[in-house]
Design an enzyme around this catalytic site. Structure first.
Site, PDB file in Angstrom:
ATOM      1  N   SER A 241      40.808  41.760  49.198  1.00 48.52           N
ATOM      2  CA  SER A 241      41.249  42.623  50.349  1.00 48.52           C
ATOM      3  C   SER A 241      40.410  42.677  51.505  1.00 48.52           C
ATOM      4  O   SER A 241      41.154  42.516  52.706  1.00 48.52           O
ATOM      5  CB  SER A 241      41.394  44.147  49.791  1.00 48.52           C
ATOM      6  OG  SER A 241      40.165  44.728  49.295  1.00 48.52           O
TER       7      SER A 241
ATOM      8  N   HIS B 215      42.433  42.386  41.109  1.00 50.50           N
ATOM      9  CA  HIS B 215      41.655  43.006  42.092  1.00 50.50           C
ATOM     10  C   HIS B 215      41.820  44.534  41.588  1.00 50.50           C
ATOM     11  O   HIS B 215      41.342  45.157  41.043  1.00 50.50           O
ATOM     12  CB  HIS B 215      42.343  42.500  43.398  1.00 50.50           C
ATOM     13  CG  HIS B 215      41.262  42.878  44.625  1.00 50.50           C
ATOM     14  ND1 HIS B 215      39.968  43.514  44.445  1.00 50.50           N
ATOM     15  CD2 HIS B 215      41.530  42.984  45.936  1.00 50.50           C
ATOM     16  CE1 HIS B 215      39.346  43.777  45.730  1.00 50.50           C
ATOM     17  NE2 HIS B 215      40.301  43.574  46.535  1.00 50.50           N
TER      18      HIS B 215
ATOM     19  N   HIS C 208      30.968  41.796  35.761  1.00 52.12           N
ATOM     20  CA  HIS C 208      31.347  41.691  37.144  1.00 52.12           C
ATOM     21  C   HIS C 208      30.816  40.415  37.688  1.00 52.12           C
ATOM     22  O   HIS C 208      30.002  39.802  37.208  1.00 52.12           O
ATOM     23  CB  HIS C 208      30.490  42.851  38.026  1.00 52.12           C
ATOM     24  CG  HIS C 208      30.909  43.043  39.210  1.00 52.12           C
ATOM     25  ND1 HIS C 208      30.319  42.366  40.452  1.00 52.12           N
ATOM     26  CD2 HIS C 208      31.603  43.819  40.162  1.00 52.12           C
ATOM     27  CE1 HIS C 208      30.831  42.651  41.479  1.00 52.12           C
ATOM     28  NE2 HIS C 208      31.859  43.682  41.560  1.00 52.12           N
TER      29      HIS C 208
ATOM     30  N   ARG D  52      28.432  52.486  41.472  1.00 56.44           N
ATOM     31  CA  ARG D  52      29.595  53.339  41.400  1.00 56.44           C
ATOM     32  C   ARG D  52      29.948  53.764  40.131  1.00 56.44           C
ATOM     33  O   ARG D  52      30.701  55.051  40.144  1.00 56.44           O
ATOM     34  CB  ARG D  52      30.733  52.397  42.131  1.00 56.44           C
ATOM     35  CG  ARG D  52      30.351  51.956  43.471  1.00 56.44           C
ATOM     36  CD  ARG D  52      31.450  51.063  44.123  1.00 56.44           C
ATOM     37  NE  ARG D  52      31.282  49.677  43.051  1.00 56.44           N
ATOM     38  CZ  ARG D  52      32.468  48.841  43.438  1.00 56.44           C
ATOM     39  NH1 ARG D  52      33.326  48.815  44.210  1.00 56.44           N
ATOM     40  NH2 ARG D  52      32.389  47.699  42.651  1.00 56.44           N
TER      41      ARG D  52
ATOM     42  N   ASP E 164      35.601  50.169  37.886  1.00 58.07           N
ATOM     43  CA  ASP E 164      36.914  50.380  37.326  1.00 58.07           C
ATOM     44  C   ASP E 164      36.861  51.095  35.914  1.00 58.07           C
ATOM     45  O   ASP E 164      38.062  51.579  35.489  1.00 58.07           O
ATOM     46  CB  ASP E 164      37.782  49.130  37.148  1.00 58.07           C
ATOM     47  CG  ASP E 164      38.019  48.481  38.657  1.00 58.07           C
ATOM     48  OD1 ASP E 164      38.418  49.278  39.704  1.00 58.07           O
ATOM     49  OD2 ASP E 164      37.785  47.397  38.937  1.00 58.07           O
TER      50      ASP E 164
END
Length: 475
Positions: A281, A311, A357, A366, A412
């Site tokens: 993005s 994504h 990741h 996060r 996520d």
């Protein structure tokens, strides 16, 4: 500490410009808060002050280090989606394998501590993060309140865009509707009109700034309309001019009555905003904009990339897998039962969604921030308890399995479960919220791209046969 992190920290502390010392420096360390004796400067005024300093810094870096190598490019990197190739400049954030994402040299924890909060709130306001991404400075509360008011004042969307959204069938994916609405806003692009009128190049950034501010401001009304049309009654509450951005986003979705959900949105929008320039993005926005496409065209392209399963859809996959786990073993399974289910998933040839990741080699900060939020606001939620079990079980299983370089959870692995707790259960809408957040990071960089006159992106490519011949001829 990695070489990249070390270079990043050094670059933030170049000497101050003066008559006796002409070396450029970064405008100010990100850890410093600016206070002004006179009227507080607006965000646009502050950027205008910073541009010549940044231009001088770039001139210095190019002059002193322009011919130096940033590292070798291997054939594996080329075929691996350019992963690991150092080839972009991105001012807002850097992703360190050990420390995670840092916004202008501030960690997630430091952002949560230092950025201004809403009255009575504990989580940072995304308006403050946007200021930080653009200037490298922590804004004052007064500056953030002014930015909130500015965004609220710009938030109305044209009637033809409302009609466009209302005319979409409910079966059209929310991300498709989101991209469609953003590109329709291009009708009113300040930059596109200024370019057509022949505005001078050094002023490009000002029109991109206005477009970016308008676009960010209108996102709550756009996504609120999509959400209310697809999932609710089609009636969209109005923006409150006296409230902050996250509150108004919660309001148009119909959740402003839950102060904890509003706090979650403040955290969510902050931590999802930026993740270096190489993700799909971010890079797509930058690539399209490098052709001098306006922010609407550029960000619409980013949303199309964000909608891809590799994504922005990852958090949906996590939620669905956890539901499958729950349906299979119940809401309160033992650790052994959960461990067996994880192994069964791996043995069937599938991955554990939300773990691993491409860059990080530790638990995503996060994720940790969201876990901290959950421990404070929903410690007894059954799905959160399952997430906590997975947090203690999955890494060890993946290490034993031996096929995962990074067995730790990423962002996520947690975000969808938090949204589920507060009643936002429509999983196809989760990536829309991700898109609202990502606008802050990518549009901040577009403003700097135009301010610094970055050229169109045009990397070199080769056919496979030519690559083969290159190395055969070296023998």
């Amino acid at each position: 500490m990695s070489l990249l992190r070390t270079f990043s920290r050094i670059s933030y502390r170049l000497p101050k410009i003066s008559a006796s010392n002409p070396l450029p420096r970064k405008a100010l360390s990100a850890t410093c808060t600016r206070f002004y004796a006179s009227r507080p400067k607006t965000l646009k005024e502050r950027i205008e002050e910073l541009i010549p300093e940044k231009q001088e810094e770039i001139k210095f870096v190019k002059k002193e280090h322009g011919t130096k190598s940033m590292g070798n490019v291997t054939v594996d990197m080329i075929y691996g989606g350019m992963r690991g190739i150092k080839g972009l400049v991105w001012e807002g954030s850097v992703l360190d394998p050990e420390e995670g994402i840092e916004f202008r040299d501030l960690t997630i924890d430091e952002c949560r501590e230092k950025l201004p909060k809403a009255e009575g709130g504990k989580e940072p306001l995304p308006e403050g993060l946007f200021w930080l991404l653009l200037t490298g400075e922590v804004p004052t509360e007064e500056q953030v309140r002014a930015l909130s008011a500015d965004w609220a004042a710009r938030s109305a969307i044209p009637s033809f865009v409302e009609e466009l959204i209302d005319g979409c069938p409910n079966t059209l994916h929310p991300m498709s509707q989101f991209s469609l609405a953003v590109i329709a806003l291009q009708h009113d692009s300040n930059f596109a009109k200024a370019y057509q009128s022949g505005v001078e190049k050094k002023s490009y950034w000002q029109y991109v700034y206005e477009d970016s501010m308008d676009l960010i401001s209108k996102l709550p009304n756009i996504v609120g309309r999509i959400y209310r049309n697809v999932y609710k009654d089609g009636k969209v509450p109005s923006i409150d001019p006296n409230q902050d951005y996250s509150y108004n986003l919660a309001k148009v979705l119909g959740y402003d009555g839950d102060k904890d959900f509003v706090e979650l949105l403040r955290l969510y929008l902050t931590i999802h905003s930026d993740h270096e320039g190489g993700n799909v993005s971010a890079h797509t926005t930058r690539l399209v904009s490098s052709a001098l496409s306006d922010p609407y065209l550029s960000f619409s392209a980013a949303l199309n990339g964000l909608a891809g399963p590799l994504h922005g859809l990852a958090n949906q996959e996590v939620v669905r897998w956890i539901f499958q786990l729950r349906d299979s073993v119940g809401e309160s399974p033992s650790d052994e039962v959960v461990k067996e289910y994880v192994w069964d998933t791996l043995k069937s040839g599938k991955v554990i969604p939300g773990y691993g990741h491409a860059v990080l080699r530790k638990t995503d900060p996060r994720y940790t921030a969201q876990r901290d939020f959950a421990l404070k606001h929903l410690p007894n939620d059954p799905l959160f308890k399952l997430v906590s079990q997975l947090y203690t079980i999955v890494p060890d299983v993946l290490l034993e399995h031996g096929k995962t370089k990074n067995p730790w959870p990423n962002v996520d692995a947690h975000s969808g479960v938090l949204l589920q707790h507060f009643g936002l259960v429509e999983q196809n809408f989760y990536t829309v919220l991700f898109g609202v957040s990502r606008a802050l990071g990518v549009l901040a960089q577009l403003i700097w791209d135009r301010a610094l006159g970055f050229p169109i992106e045009r990397p070199k490519s080769y056919p496979t046969e030519m690559i083969r011949k290159m190395f055969e001829e070296q023998k």
